[in-house]
Design an enzyme around this catalytic site. Sequence first.
Site, PDB file in Angstrom:
ATOM      1  N   ASP A  97      80.144 -62.835 -22.405  1.00  0.00           N
ATOM      2  CA  ASP A  97      78.805 -62.611 -21.800  1.00  0.00           C
ATOM      3  C   ASP A  97      79.012 -61.764 -20.607  1.00  0.00           C
ATOM      4  OD1 ASP A  97      76.088 -63.189 -21.539  1.00  0.00           O
ATOM      5  OD2 ASP A  97      76.594 -64.627 -19.887  1.00  0.00           O
ATOM      6  N   ASN A 116      69.610 -53.947 -15.314  1.00  0.00           N
ATOM      7  CA  ASN A 116      68.212 -53.389 -15.875  1.00  0.00           C
ATOM      8  C   ASN A 116      67.019 -53.323 -15.074  1.00  0.00           C
ATOM      9  OD1 ASN A 116      69.472 -53.151 -18.308  1.00  0.00           O
ATOM     10  ND2 ASN A 116      68.748 -54.984 -19.581  1.00  0.00           N
ATOM     11  N   ASP A 152      72.057 -50.083 -20.799  1.00  0.00           N
ATOM     12  CA  ASP A 152      72.582 -49.701 -22.079  1.00  0.00           C
ATOM     13  C   ASP A 152      74.001 -48.838 -21.940  1.00  0.00           C
ATOM     14  OD1 ASP A 152      70.398 -50.522 -23.355  1.00  0.00           O
ATOM     15  OD2 ASP A 152      69.542 -48.684 -24.007  1.00  0.00           O
ATOM     16  N   ASP A 193      73.784 -59.070 -24.199  1.00  0.00           N
ATOM     17  CA  ASP A 193      74.919 -58.604 -23.346  1.00  0.00           C
ATOM     18  C   ASP A 193      75.908 -59.548 -23.880  1.00  0.00           C
ATOM     19  OD1 ASP A 193      73.886 -61.013 -22.041  1.00  0.00           O
ATOM     20  OD2 ASP A 193      74.106 -60.286 -20.130  1.00  0.00           O
TER      21      ASP A 193
END
Length: 161
Positions: A84, A92, A101, A127
Amino acid sequence: MEIPNIEDIVSELNPPPGRMDIVTYEDNKIIIGNIGLSDNELFIKNDYADKRDGLTGLYNKVTITEMAKNRILNKLDTSLLIIDLDKCKECNDMYGHAYGDKVILTAARIIYDSVKNIGYAGRIGGDEFLCIIEPTDEDTIRRVTKDIRLGIQWGIEAYNL
Protein backbone atom coordinates in the site's frame (compact mmCIF):
# COMPACT_ATOMS: atom_id res chain seq x y z
CA MET A 1 -14.40 1.98 -69.58
CA GLU A 2 -17.01 2.52 -66.89
CA ILE A 3 -16.48 1.25 -63.34
CA PRO A 4 -19.18 -1.26 -62.40
CA ASN A 5 -21.69 -0.57 -59.67
CA ILE A 6 -20.33 -1.65 -56.26
CA GLU A 7 -23.62 -3.37 -55.34
CA ASP A 8 -23.29 -5.60 -58.41
CA ILE A 9 -19.78 -6.64 -57.40
CA VAL A 10 -20.85 -7.38 -53.84
CA SER A 11 -23.84 -9.46 -54.94
CA GLU A 12 -21.61 -11.50 -57.29
CA LEU A 13 -18.99 -12.23 -54.63
CA ASN A 14 -21.26 -12.46 -51.60
CA PRO A 15 -18.39 -13.09 -49.15
CA PRO A 16 -19.34 -15.02 -46.01
CA PRO A 17 -19.19 -13.31 -42.60
CA GLY A 18 -15.67 -12.51 -41.48
CA ARG A 19 -14.13 -12.88 -44.95
CA MET A 20 -12.75 -10.13 -47.15
CA ASP A 21 -12.39 -10.39 -50.93
CA ILE A 22 -10.22 -8.14 -53.08
CA VAL A 23 -11.39 -7.34 -56.58
CA THR A 24 -9.04 -5.75 -59.08
CA TYR A 25 -10.63 -3.57 -61.72
CA GLU A 26 -8.24 -1.93 -64.17
CA ASP A 27 -5.35 -1.62 -61.65
CA ASN A 28 -7.68 -0.34 -58.94
CA LYS A 29 -8.25 -2.60 -55.98
CA ILE A 30 -11.61 -2.68 -54.32
CA ILE A 31 -11.91 -4.48 -51.00
CA ILE A 32 -15.26 -6.08 -50.46
CA GLY A 33 -16.43 -8.01 -47.48
CA ASN A 34 -17.99 -7.84 -44.11
CA ILE A 35 -16.88 -8.42 -40.63
CA GLY A 36 -19.43 -10.01 -38.42
CA LEU A 37 -20.20 -13.07 -36.44
CA SER A 38 -22.84 -15.59 -37.30
CA ASP A 39 -24.90 -17.25 -34.60
CA ASN A 40 -22.46 -20.18 -34.59
CA GLU A 41 -19.33 -18.11 -33.95
CA LEU A 42 -18.04 -16.99 -30.59
CA PHE A 43 -16.92 -13.49 -29.83
CA ILE A 44 -13.16 -13.14 -29.66
CA LYS A 45 -12.16 -11.77 -26.31
CA ASN A 46 -9.18 -9.58 -25.72
CA ASP A 47 -7.43 -11.56 -23.00
CA TYR A 48 -4.86 -8.88 -22.35
CA ALA A 49 -7.43 -6.18 -21.68
CA ASP A 50 -9.58 -8.52 -19.62
CA LYS A 51 -6.72 -9.47 -17.30
CA ARG A 52 -4.71 -6.26 -17.04
CA ASP A 53 -5.05 -3.01 -15.14
CA GLY A 54 -5.71 -0.16 -17.55
CA LEU A 55 -3.22 2.26 -15.98
CA THR A 56 -0.27 0.08 -15.02
CA GLY A 57 -0.46 -2.96 -17.27
CA LEU A 58 -0.08 -5.19 -14.21
CA TYR A 59 -2.64 -7.92 -13.61
CA ASN A 60 -5.96 -6.48 -12.45
CA LYS A 61 -7.60 -7.24 -9.09
CA VAL A 62 -9.77 -10.10 -10.34
CA THR A 63 -6.92 -11.85 -12.15
CA ILE A 64 -4.21 -11.53 -9.48
CA THR A 65 -6.52 -12.57 -6.63
CA GLU A 66 -7.73 -15.56 -8.66
CA MET A 67 -4.09 -16.53 -9.30
CA ALA A 68 -3.31 -16.27 -5.58
CA LYS A 69 -6.41 -18.25 -4.64
CA ASN A 70 -5.52 -21.02 -7.10
CA ARG A 71 -2.00 -21.30 -5.74
CA ILE A 72 -3.30 -21.53 -2.18
CA LEU A 73 -6.04 -24.05 -3.04
CA ASN A 74 -3.50 -26.19 -4.90
CA LYS A 75 -1.18 -26.00 -1.87
CA LEU A 76 1.71 -24.54 -3.87
CA ASP A 77 4.48 -22.80 -1.97
CA THR A 78 3.54 -19.16 -2.19
CA SER A 79 4.34 -15.90 -0.49
CA LEU A 80 1.98 -12.97 -0.86
CA LEU A 81 3.04 -9.36 -0.55
CA ILE A 82 0.43 -6.66 -0.14
CA ILE A 83 1.81 -3.22 -0.84
CA ASP A 84 0.00 0.00 0.00
CA LEU A 85 1.60 3.26 -1.10
CA ASP A 86 1.49 5.91 1.62
CA LYS A 87 0.13 9.40 1.09
CA CYS A 88 -1.32 8.85 -2.40
CA LYS A 89 -4.54 10.66 -1.53
CA GLU A 90 -2.59 13.66 -0.27
CA CYS A 91 -0.45 13.54 -3.43
CA ASN A 92 -3.55 13.57 -5.65
CA ASP A 93 -5.16 16.36 -3.63
CA MET A 94 -2.05 18.52 -3.67
CA TYR A 95 -0.64 17.91 -7.17
CA GLY A 96 -3.57 16.44 -9.15
CA HIS A 97 -4.46 13.00 -10.43
CA ALA A 98 -2.08 13.12 -13.41
CA TYR A 99 0.82 13.47 -10.99
CA GLY A 100 -0.63 10.73 -8.77
CA ASP A 101 -0.83 8.45 -11.82
CA LYS A 102 2.89 9.03 -12.45
CA VAL A 103 3.63 7.95 -8.89
CA ILE A 104 1.49 4.81 -9.31
CA LEU A 105 3.12 4.01 -12.68
CA THR A 106 6.59 4.44 -11.20
CA ALA A 107 5.73 2.16 -8.28
CA ALA A 108 4.12 -0.41 -10.61
CA ARG A 109 7.21 -0.54 -12.83
CA ILE A 110 9.48 -1.04 -9.81
CA ILE A 111 7.23 -3.71 -8.32
CA TYR A 112 7.03 -5.54 -11.64
CA ASP A 113 10.79 -5.39 -12.18
CA SER A 114 11.37 -6.72 -8.65
CA VAL A 115 9.15 -9.79 -9.01
CA LYS A 116 9.02 -10.59 -12.75
CA ASN A 117 11.49 -13.48 -12.51
CA ILE A 118 10.06 -15.03 -9.36
CA GLY A 119 6.36 -14.27 -9.37
CA TYR A 120 3.53 -11.99 -10.46
CA ALA A 121 2.28 -8.52 -9.63
CA GLY A 122 -1.14 -6.96 -9.81
CA ARG A 123 -2.94 -3.78 -8.84
CA ILE A 124 -5.78 -4.47 -6.44
CA GLY A 125 -6.83 -0.92 -5.66
CA GLY A 126 -5.97 2.69 -6.35
CA ASP A 127 -2.59 2.55 -4.61
CA GLU A 128 -2.53 -1.09 -3.53
CA PHE A 129 -0.67 -3.95 -5.12
CA LEU A 130 -0.54 -7.71 -4.59
CA CYS A 131 2.52 -9.76 -5.46
CA ILE A 132 2.63 -13.53 -5.67
CA ILE A 133 6.15 -14.78 -5.00
CA GLU A 134 6.94 -18.40 -5.76
CA PRO A 135 10.07 -18.76 -3.62
CA THR A 136 9.04 -18.68 0.00
CA ASP A 137 12.39 -18.56 1.76
CA GLU A 138 12.75 -15.66 4.15
CA ASP A 139 15.93 -14.25 2.58
CA THR A 140 14.31 -13.94 -0.84
CA ILE A 141 11.19 -12.30 0.56
CA ARG A 142 13.26 -9.82 2.61
CA ARG A 143 15.39 -8.98 -0.45
CA VAL A 144 12.36 -8.45 -2.69
CA THR A 145 10.51 -6.29 -0.17
CA LYS A 146 13.64 -4.20 0.41
CA ASP A 147 14.19 -3.82 -3.35
CA ILE A 148 10.59 -2.66 -3.79
CA ARG A 149 10.68 -0.23 -0.87
CA LEU A 150 14.00 1.34 -1.85
CA GLY A 151 13.14 1.26 -5.55
CA ILE A 152 9.94 3.20 -5.00
CA GLN A 153 11.66 5.67 -2.69
CA TRP A 154 14.53 6.25 -5.10
CA GLY A 155 12.27 6.14 -8.17
CA ILE A 156 10.07 8.87 -6.78
CA GLU A 157 13.09 10.96 -5.83
CA ALA A 158 14.82 10.37 -9.20
CA TYR A 159 11.75 11.43 -11.18
CA ASN A 160 11.06 14.35 -8.84
CA LEU A 161 7.66 12.85 -8.10
